[in-house]
Design a protein around this motif. Sequence first.
Motif, PDB file in Angstrom:
ATOM      1  N   CYS A  63      55.705  33.931  45.231  1.00  0.00           N
ATOM      2  CA  CYS A  63      55.767  32.921  44.167  1.00  0.00           C
ATOM      3  C   CYS A  63      54.724  31.828  44.392  1.00  0.00           C
ATOM      4  O   CYS A  63      54.041  31.402  43.463  1.00  0.00           O
ATOM      5  CB  CYS A  63      57.170  32.296  44.117  1.00  0.00           C
ATOM      6  N   GLY A  64      54.611  31.379  45.640  1.00  0.00           N
ATOM      7  CA  GLY A  64      53.664  30.308  45.950  1.00  0.00           C
ATOM      8  C   GLY A  64      52.228  30.703  45.651  1.00  0.00           C
ATOM      9  O   GLY A  64      51.462  29.921  45.074  1.00  0.00           O
ATOM     10  N   ASN A  65      51.845  31.921  46.036  1.00  0.00           N
ATOM     11  CA  ASN A  65      50.469  32.375  45.781  1.00  0.00           C
ATOM     12  C   ASN A  65      50.191  32.491  44.292  1.00  0.00           C
ATOM     13  O   ASN A  65      49.130  32.079  43.803  1.00  0.00           O
ATOM     14  CB  ASN A  65      50.245  33.733  46.460  1.00  0.00           C
ATOM     15  N   LEU A  66      51.150  33.056  43.548  1.00  0.00           N
ATOM     16  CA  LEU A  66      50.955  33.226  42.107  1.00  0.00           C
ATOM     17  C   LEU A  66      50.872  31.871  41.404  1.00  0.00           C
ATOM     18  O   LEU A  66      50.001  31.650  40.552  1.00  0.00           O
ATOM     19  CB  LEU A  66      52.107  34.051  41.531  1.00  0.00           C
ATOM     20  N   ILE A  67      51.750  30.946  41.772  1.00  0.00           N
ATOM     21  CA  ILE A  67      51.751  29.617  41.163  1.00  0.00           C
ATOM     22  C   ILE A  67      50.443  28.892  41.463  1.00  0.00           C
ATOM     23  O   ILE A  67      49.814  28.301  40.582  1.00  0.00           O
ATOM     24  CB  ILE A  67      52.952  28.798  41.672  1.00  0.00           C
ATOM     25  N   ARG A  68      50.020  28.938  42.722  1.00  0.00           N
ATOM     26  CA  ARG A  68      48.804  28.221  43.103  1.00  0.00           C
ATOM     27  C   ARG A  68      47.592  28.743  42.339  1.00  0.00           C
ATOM     28  O   ARG A  68      46.761  27.961  41.845  1.00  0.00           O
ATOM     29  CB  ARG A  68      48.575  28.370  44.609  1.00  0.00           C
ATOM     30  N   ARG A  71      47.758  27.656  38.585  1.00  0.00           N
ATOM     31  CA  ARG A  71      47.544  26.227  38.380  1.00  0.00           C
ATOM     32  C   ARG A  71      46.091  25.834  38.664  1.00  0.00           C
ATOM     33  O   ARG A  71      45.607  24.827  38.149  1.00  0.00           O
ATOM     34  CB  ARG A  71      48.514  25.406  39.229  1.00  0.00           C
ATOM     35  N   LEU A  72      45.404  26.609  39.493  1.00  0.00           N
ATOM     36  CA  LEU A  72      43.981  26.344  39.711  1.00  0.00           C
ATOM     37  C   LEU A  72      43.161  26.581  38.438  1.00  0.00           C
ATOM     38  O   LEU A  72      42.021  26.118  38.332  1.00  0.00           O
ATOM     39  CB  LEU A  72      43.447  27.236  40.842  1.00  0.00           C
ATOM     40  N   LEU A  73      43.746  27.291  37.500  1.00  0.00           N
ATOM     41  CA  LEU A  73      43.044  27.563  36.242  1.00  0.00           C
ATOM     42  C   LEU A  73      43.259  26.473  35.205  1.00  0.00           C
ATOM     43  O   LEU A  73      42.683  26.542  34.110  1.00  0.00           O
ATOM     44  CB  LEU A  73      43.513  28.914  35.677  1.00  0.00           C
ATOM     45  N   VAL A 163      39.302  31.971  41.915  1.00  0.00           N
ATOM     46  CA  VAL A 163      40.632  32.503  41.587  1.00  0.00           C
ATOM     47  C   VAL A 163      40.548  33.996  41.287  1.00  0.00           C
ATOM     48  O   VAL A 163      41.396  34.783  41.721  1.00  0.00           O
ATOM     49  CB  VAL A 163      41.230  31.753  40.377  1.00  0.00           C
ATOM     50  N   HIS A 164      39.520  34.390  40.559  1.00  0.00           N
ATOM     51  CA  HIS A 164      39.355  35.813  40.236  1.00  0.00           C
ATOM     52  C   HIS A 164      39.207  36.645  41.503  1.00  0.00           C
ATOM     53  O   HIS A 164      39.809  37.729  41.635  1.00  0.00           O
ATOM     54  CB  HIS A 164      38.140  36.009  39.319  1.00  0.00           C
ATOM     55  N   ALA A 165      38.433  36.137  42.459  1.00  0.00           N
ATOM     56  CA  ALA A 165      38.262  36.859  43.730  1.00  0.00           C
ATOM     57  C   ALA A 165      39.586  36.950  44.493  1.00  0.00           C
ATOM     58  O   ALA A 165      39.904  37.989  45.086  1.00  0.00           O
ATOM     59  CB  ALA A 165      37.202  36.161  44.583  1.00  0.00           C
ATOM     60  N   GLN A 166      40.361  35.873  44.471  1.00  0.00           N
ATOM     61  CA  GLN A 166      41.666  35.900  45.145  1.00  0.00           C
ATOM     62  C   GLN A 166      42.598  36.920  44.502  1.00  0.00           C
ATOM     63  O   GLN A 166      43.298  37.664  45.198  1.00  0.00           O
ATOM     64  CB  GLN A 166      42.291  34.507  45.105  1.00  0.00           C
TER      65      GLN A 166
END
Length: 651
Positions: A63-68, A71-73, A163-166
Amino acid sequence: METLKQENIIESPRTEVFTPDSPQDTDADNAASSSPSLILRLVALVNEIPSNTEHRKIFRAECGNLIRRIRLLAPLFEEMKEFKGKLPDQAFLSLAAFEKALRDACELLHSCFSESKIFLVVERERVLDRFLSVTAELEHALENVPLNVLEISDEVHEQVDLVHAQLKRAKGRVDMQDQHLYNDIDGILFQENGKGVNSAALINLAERLSLRTLPEINRERIALDCIIASNGGIRNSRIDQMIQVLALFKELAQSNSVSVYIENENVKTENTEAPSIPDDFRCPISLELMRDPVIVATGQTYERACIQKWLDAGNKTCPKTQQVLTHLLLTPNFVLKSLIAQWCETNGIELPKQRSSSERDIIEVLLQKLSLGQPDVQRDAAGELRMLAKKNTENRICIAEAGAIPHLVGLLSSEDLGTQEHAVTALLNLSIYDGNKGAIIASKAIPSIIEVLKNGSMEARENAAATLFSLSVIDQNKVAIGASGAIPALVKLLCNGTLRGKKDAATALFNLCIYQGNKPRAVRANVIPPLMEILQEPSSEMVDESLAILSILATHPEGRTAISQASAIPLLIDLIQTGSPRNKENAAAVLLALCTNGPLHLMRLKSLGAYGPLCELERTGTPRARRKAALLLESIRMEDFDGPKLNERRY
């Protein structure tokens, strides 16, 4: 669990995520009329993403990775709102696909936050598959978003690329941090009617699932009932076993002491001579070790229960000094309480547990003090709330829920500088919890915080700047804070504050200037001259901050003009040669922004001998620095070949 795995998996109910004006189709013929609405829906979806996973126990990492990442977008969609042209059909369809991916992400996160915890652990493989699917969907959709067509700034473009690379790296792997939870529940499900269950393991599992109290267990049962309802009211053996586990947790919670569940536990005590209790640790009334020391109006400390009994009997004096008490409020003595706890730990003594006092009781007392109107009492109460809010997240939540924020905002206008300082710092500490940021903004705190930033003590000004930074983490707050006049006050602190104050001001300015509309406000507030002064000081500790702000201001026309007028190019070239890797990266970003939009800058760059340093940066710099250096070198070579061409390209 083998027989359970052969049963049909119950699908969790899908919860609709509210978004205005949801389209029934994405026909390209409707693109022109629907584009603004589509962009607004994207912004609304991103804003619906929760801001943290601090209280999550299950799938916390996922959840934390997806949210972060989502939100960076947010800056991407904020800039998209400023797009005034007609959105091409293909761009519209790409954004519509991205909207669907965001909806799926919202639904998945809502499931993880609201569904039965036991169900999520048992069905972990299905949930992990959903995380993989959503990640892949977001990655594919983001890859097709036409950033150049949407006129996205270089800084945001780079953030989107990150974000795309992540997402691309993450879509093929999952974390299995909840495996132990699954194994423990698996073991309990095998037990018939709870017989043979290891009670210590049950207690540990309830703790890890946050199913320790009756309210938590009741919410879990409601979540399980929702799953049953979504399955047409049918309960299979899998659900029955989940309900059985929950019943064991409920029985555990209803017990007066968890020790009755620990099987064959032999408690041994050693007959050792008790250490002598220091006099300062004894209550002057009971002469016993204090467990909840509180301070009365005279400054004397007593055990809360003892002094409260004295006051309840109608006494208005301090038992020790016989002075008349100017008020009857009791202030927790946290320093003494901490010393007593340390002494007990050192001497192997278990500190008696408090019977009726709680943090909430203490907060209620402090709120009463704030409403008394006595300046010294208000100052002390604000100071106590400041320390409580600094302590942990639970206190931040409790203080806000008790209604302290409007009181603290009111104290920002106090004529007493100490009260003002405590109040703004308390708000800073409260704002660390994202859930409180909205309440602070709703209490109309921004104008008062800015007033403290302008006229408070130096520490209050520093903490006011830090508070504005904390609040501006939420993207919509950047707009409100910038429009309220904060930026000129931050620039003033950047000019004449302490080192800490300057750093706080710079951090807040950088964060606010992520929003495009705040960039010209910063330029018009004359932020460029102090930034250049910092860069010219060899011993300055703020070169990183200054270059970071310049790099983001350089993406705006007014920012580039002001940087150009400050004759920054020679200094930036020098920093490319002598600065830290991050300094070189940002210096190159500023130079690229200047030269992209001004061919004369490119000629000056070449005349000042930048070619060699840029070649070295292209070879040894950070990935971002190498990209910037390569673009600048390519432009210099093109200028040598047939005149300036840099302004014809968009980077």
